[in-house]
Design an enzyme around this catalytic site. Sequence first.
Site, PDB file in Angstrom:
ATOM      1  N   ASP A   4     -11.277   2.805   4.086  1.00 16.24           N
ATOM      2  CA  ASP A   4     -11.672   1.391   3.989  1.00 16.24           C
ATOM      3  C   ASP A   4     -13.198   1.259   3.927  1.00 16.24           C
ATOM      4  O   ASP A   4     -13.719   0.201   3.584  1.00 16.24           O
ATOM      5  CB  ASP A   4     -11.166   0.621   5.227  1.00 16.24           C
ATOM      6  CG  ASP A   4     -10.024  -0.325   4.889  1.00 16.24           C
ATOM      7  OD1 ASP A   4      -9.815  -0.602   3.690  1.00 16.24           O
ATOM      8  OD2 ASP A   4      -9.343  -0.780   5.830  1.00 16.24           O
TER       9      ASP A   4
ATOM     10  N   LYS B 213       0.837  -1.206   0.000  1.00 20.76           N
ATOM     11  CA  LYS B 213       0.000   0.000   0.000  1.00 20.76           C
ATOM     12  C   LYS B 213       0.871   1.254   0.000  1.00 20.76           C
ATOM     13  O   LYS B 213       0.634   2.186  -0.765  1.00 20.76           O
ATOM     14  CB  LYS B 213      -0.932   0.007   1.234  1.00 20.76           C
ATOM     15  CG  LYS B 213      -2.097  -0.953   1.100  1.00 20.76           C
ATOM     16  CD  LYS B 213      -2.831  -1.185   2.414  1.00 20.76           C
ATOM     17  CE  LYS B 213      -3.861  -2.291   2.231  1.00 20.76           C
ATOM     18  NZ  LYS B 213      -4.469  -2.768   3.479  1.00 20.76           N
TER      19      LYS B 213
ATOM     20  N   GLN C 213      -4.900  -1.314   9.693  1.00 25.61           N
ATOM     21  CA  GLN C 213      -4.812  -2.645   9.099  1.00 25.61           C
ATOM     22  C   GLN C 213      -5.428  -3.703  10.023  1.00 25.61           C
ATOM     23  O   GLN C 213      -5.072  -3.790  11.194  1.00 25.61           O
ATOM     24  CB  GLN C 213      -3.330  -2.976   8.811  1.00 25.61           C
ATOM     25  CG  GLN C 213      -3.106  -4.293   8.103  1.00 25.61           C
ATOM     26  CD  GLN C 213      -3.654  -4.326   6.685  1.00 25.61           C
ATOM     27  OE1 GLN C 213      -3.507  -3.376   5.919  1.00 25.61           O
ATOM     28  NE2 GLN C 213      -4.331  -5.410   6.337  1.00 25.61           N
TER      29      GLN C 213
END
Length: 296
Positions: A121, A54, A98
Site C-alpha cells: 500500500d 482484491k 485493510q
Amino acid sequence: MAATLIDGKAFAAKVRGQVAEHVTRLKEENGITPGLAVVLVGEDPASQVYVRSKGKQTVEVGMNSVEHKLDAETSEADLLAVVEQLNNDPAIHGILVQLPLPGHLDEDLIINSIAPEKDVDGFHISNVGLLGTGQKSMVPCTPLGCLMMLRDHHGSLSGMDAVVIGRSNIVGKPMAQLLLGDSCTVTIAHSRTKDLPDVVRRADIVVAAVGRPEMVPGDWIKEGATVIDVGINRIERDGKNKLVGDVDFASAAERAGAITPVPGGVGPMTIACLLANTVTACCRANNLPEPEGLTA
Ligand code: NDP
C-alpha cells in the site's frame, strides 16, 4: 463532449495483463509465485467488498492470495502477531492491512509494523520518506494509477503545471510527490486554499481527491487541461443511487483535453496497481529485474 475519455477500466485490464505475464515468467523461469496477504479486521461492508475484489483479481493474475479475517474485537497484540507472522513468511511478498481499522487499534502503529519491502500500500513511514526523497519505494496504489494514466496520455509530464486538490496521506500528498518526481510544477490545494477556482484555472493537470460530489465545475478547468478525478461519492439523483466524482463531469468534459470518468476511471487502477506493487515487491525480494512500466 470535447475531451478524450481516459478509460481506467481498459487501462487497468492492460496493467493486469502485464502483471499476469510477469507472474507467468516468474513461475516458469524462477519457480516463484508472488503472494499477497490481505488482513481484514471487523465487518465493515465496504472493506469486505474491496477485500473480496482484491482476492479475486490476485488469483486471476496467477498470484497466491491469502486472507486473514479477524473479528472486530481483535486486540492490537493479536493483530501485530499476524503481521509479524506474514513479515516472516517467505511465500508472502505483499501485505495489506485493510483500512479503516476499528477505533481501538492504532493504525499508524499497525501500518509501521509491516516490513517496508512488503508494504504494497506504500503507507509505511519508510516508504513515505523514500518517496519524498526520490528514492526507490513502494508507491501508494491510487496515486500510482493516476501517474500511469497521465504518463500514458502525455508521455513526458515535465514542466507542466499540476494542481492536486486534497492533501491526504493516501492520495493527495503522494500524488504531489509523484508529479514533482516527473518534473511538474506542483500546487497542493486543500480546504483552506484561497481562490481555489483561480488556482485550478492555472493547471495543465488537475487531480481532484477531495470526497465532495462534483465540487469542481467545468468553468474552473483550463481549456485543454487533463483532469484526473479520484473522488468516489455516492449520491441520490432522480430517485436513484449514483456514483459521482469530485468533478462535474459533464461541464468539465466540455473544456478539458482529457478526463477520467467516475466510475471507470481511477477506481479500477487502484487494485491493478496493488497487483503491480506485489509483483514488484516479489522481484525485489528475489533480486530479479522489476517489470517495466509498473512502478514510478
Ligand atoms: P480525505 O478526506 O482524507 O482528504 C480530503 C482532502 O480534501 C483534505 O485534504 C481536505 O482538506 C480537502 N478538502 C476538503 N474540502 C475541500 C474543499 N472545499 N476545497 C478544497 N479541498 C478540500 O480523503 P481521501 O484523500 O482519502 O479521498 C479523497 C476522495 O478520493 C474520496 O472521495 C475517496 O473516496 C476517494 N478515493 C478513491 C480511491 C480510488 O481508488 N479511486 C482511493 C482513495 C480515495 P484539509 O486537509 O484542509 O481538510
